[in-house]
Design a protein around this motif. Sequence first.
Motif, PDB file in Angstrom:
ATOM      1  N   GLY A  58      -5.723 -17.116 -40.773  1.00 21.11           N
ATOM      2  CA  GLY A  58      -4.386 -17.546 -41.182  1.00 21.11           C
ATOM      3  C   GLY A  58      -3.516 -17.854 -39.982  1.00 21.11           C
ATOM      4  N   ALA A  59      -3.538 -16.969 -38.998  1.00 19.24           N
ATOM      5  CA  ALA A  59      -2.743 -17.175 -37.793  1.00 19.24           C
ATOM      6  C   ALA A  59      -3.254 -18.364 -36.997  1.00 19.24           C
ATOM      7  CB  ALA A  59      -2.762 -15.912 -36.936  1.00 19.24           C
ATOM      8  N   ALA A  60      -4.586 -18.517 -36.938  1.00 20.12           N
ATOM      9  CA  ALA A  60      -5.174 -19.625 -36.179  1.00 20.12           C
ATOM     10  C   ALA A  60      -4.813 -20.967 -36.798  1.00 20.12           C
ATOM     11  CB  ALA A  60      -6.691 -19.465 -36.101  1.00 20.12           C
ATOM     12  N   ILE A  61      -4.975 -21.092 -38.087  1.00 20.39           N
ATOM     13  CA  ILE A  61      -4.680 -22.377 -38.738  1.00 20.39           C
ATOM     14  C   ILE A  61      -3.187 -22.666 -38.699  1.00 20.39           C
ATOM     15  CG2 ILE A  61      -4.460 -21.585 -41.131  1.00 20.39           C
ATOM     16  CD1 ILE A  61      -6.327 -24.711 -40.096  1.00 20.39           C
ATOM     17  N   ALA A  62      -2.367 -21.629 -38.818  1.00 19.16           N
ATOM     18  CA  ALA A  62      -0.917 -21.824 -38.737  1.00 19.16           C
ATOM     19  C   ALA A  62      -0.529 -22.337 -37.351  1.00 19.16           C
ATOM     20  CB  ALA A  62      -0.192 -20.524 -39.064  1.00 19.16           C
ATOM     21  N   LEU A  63      -1.163 -21.804 -36.305  1.00 20.13           N
ATOM     22  CA  LEU A  63      -0.885 -22.281 -34.950  1.00 20.13           C
ATOM     23  C   LEU A  63      -1.334 -23.728 -34.788  1.00 20.13           C
ATOM     24  CD1 LEU A  63       0.020 -21.884 -32.028  1.00 20.13           C
ATOM     25  CD2 LEU A  63      -2.266 -20.994 -31.537  1.00 20.13           C
TER      26      LEU A  63
ATOM     27  N   GLY B  93      -3.662 -12.190 -33.671  1.00 16.12           N
ATOM     28  CA  GLY B  93      -2.710 -12.908 -34.454  1.00 16.12           C
ATOM     29  C   GLY B  93      -1.316 -12.923 -33.847  1.00 16.12           C
ATOM     30  N   GLU B  94      -0.957 -11.865 -33.069  1.00 16.04           N
ATOM     31  CA  GLU B  94       0.398 -11.781 -32.530  1.00 16.04           C
ATOM     32  C   GLU B  94       0.669 -12.867 -31.496  1.00 16.04           C
ATOM     33  OE1 GLU B  94       1.427  -7.844 -31.210  1.00 16.04           O
ATOM     34  OE2 GLU B  94       0.506  -6.950 -32.978  1.00 16.04           O
ATOM     35  N   LEU B  95      -0.314 -13.161 -30.648  1.00 17.93           N
ATOM     36  CA  LEU B  95      -0.147 -14.219 -29.655  1.00 17.93           C
ATOM     37  C   LEU B  95       0.104 -15.553 -30.348  1.00 17.93           C
ATOM     38  CD1 LEU B  95      -0.330 -15.482 -26.801  1.00 17.93           C
ATOM     39  CD2 LEU B  95      -2.787 -15.707 -27.195  1.00 17.93           C
ATOM     40  N   MET B  96      -0.704 -15.852 -31.342  1.00 15.25           N
ATOM     41  CA  MET B  96      -0.567 -17.128 -32.039  1.00 15.25           C
ATOM     42  C   MET B  96       0.764 -17.220 -32.767  1.00 15.25           C
ATOM     43  SD  MET B  96      -4.416 -17.855 -33.300  1.00 15.25           S
ATOM     44  CE  MET B  96      -5.060 -16.214 -33.379  1.00 15.25           C
ATOM     45  N   GLN B  97       1.202 -16.113 -33.349  1.00 17.95           N
ATOM     46  CA  GLN B  97       2.493 -16.094 -34.035  1.00 17.95           C
ATOM     47  C   GLN B  97       3.620 -16.309 -33.025  1.00 17.95           C
ATOM     48  OE1 GLN B  97       3.234 -12.624 -36.412  1.00 17.95           O
ATOM     49  NE2 GLN B  97       5.338 -13.195 -36.828  1.00 17.95           N
ATOM     50  N   GLY B  98       3.512 -15.668 -31.869  1.00 16.80           N
ATOM     51  CA  GLY B  98       4.527 -15.838 -30.831  1.00 16.80           C
ATOM     52  C   GLY B  98       4.657 -17.277 -30.364  1.00 16.80           C
TER      53      GLY B  98
END
Length: 120
Positions: free
Chosen positions: A32-37, A1-6
Motif C-alpha cells: 500500500g505504501a509502495a504503490i501510494a508513493l 512504510g514510514e519512509l515512503m509515507q514521509g
Amino acid sequence: GELMQGVRESRKGLSKLRSLKMESTDVDEAGGAAIALLASGKVSSLEELSPTIFYLDQEGVGAFESGLREGRFPILKSECLTFCLHEEATGTNLDGLVRAIAESAGGLPSVVESLDLSGE
C-alpha cells in the motif's frame, strides 16, 4: 512504510531520485505504501526500484486505483513491477480498481508487468 509515507507527505518529494533499493527490508509487504508513493508523483524521475514484487493490502488497492485515475506512475527503465493482492486482503472490494483500469486510456501503466488479484 514510514519512509515512503514521509516522501509522499513532503512538499517536494524526491523528484530527482533515480534508484531506490530496499531488498533487506519488509517493504514488499507494505504494498500500500509502495504503490501510494509510486502513484504520488513525488518520485517522477525514478528509473530503478527493488524489490519488484509488492503485496497489496486494502490501502494499496485504493492507492493503485487513485494512481491510475491520476496517471502519475513513473516509467521505470530497468524493471517492471508485480503487484499481488495480499492473502489477508481477500474480500477487499476490487470494483473501483477494475473500473479504473477499464476507464484508463492506456490501461495499466507500463511499469506494471503483472497484477494478481486472486489473493492466494
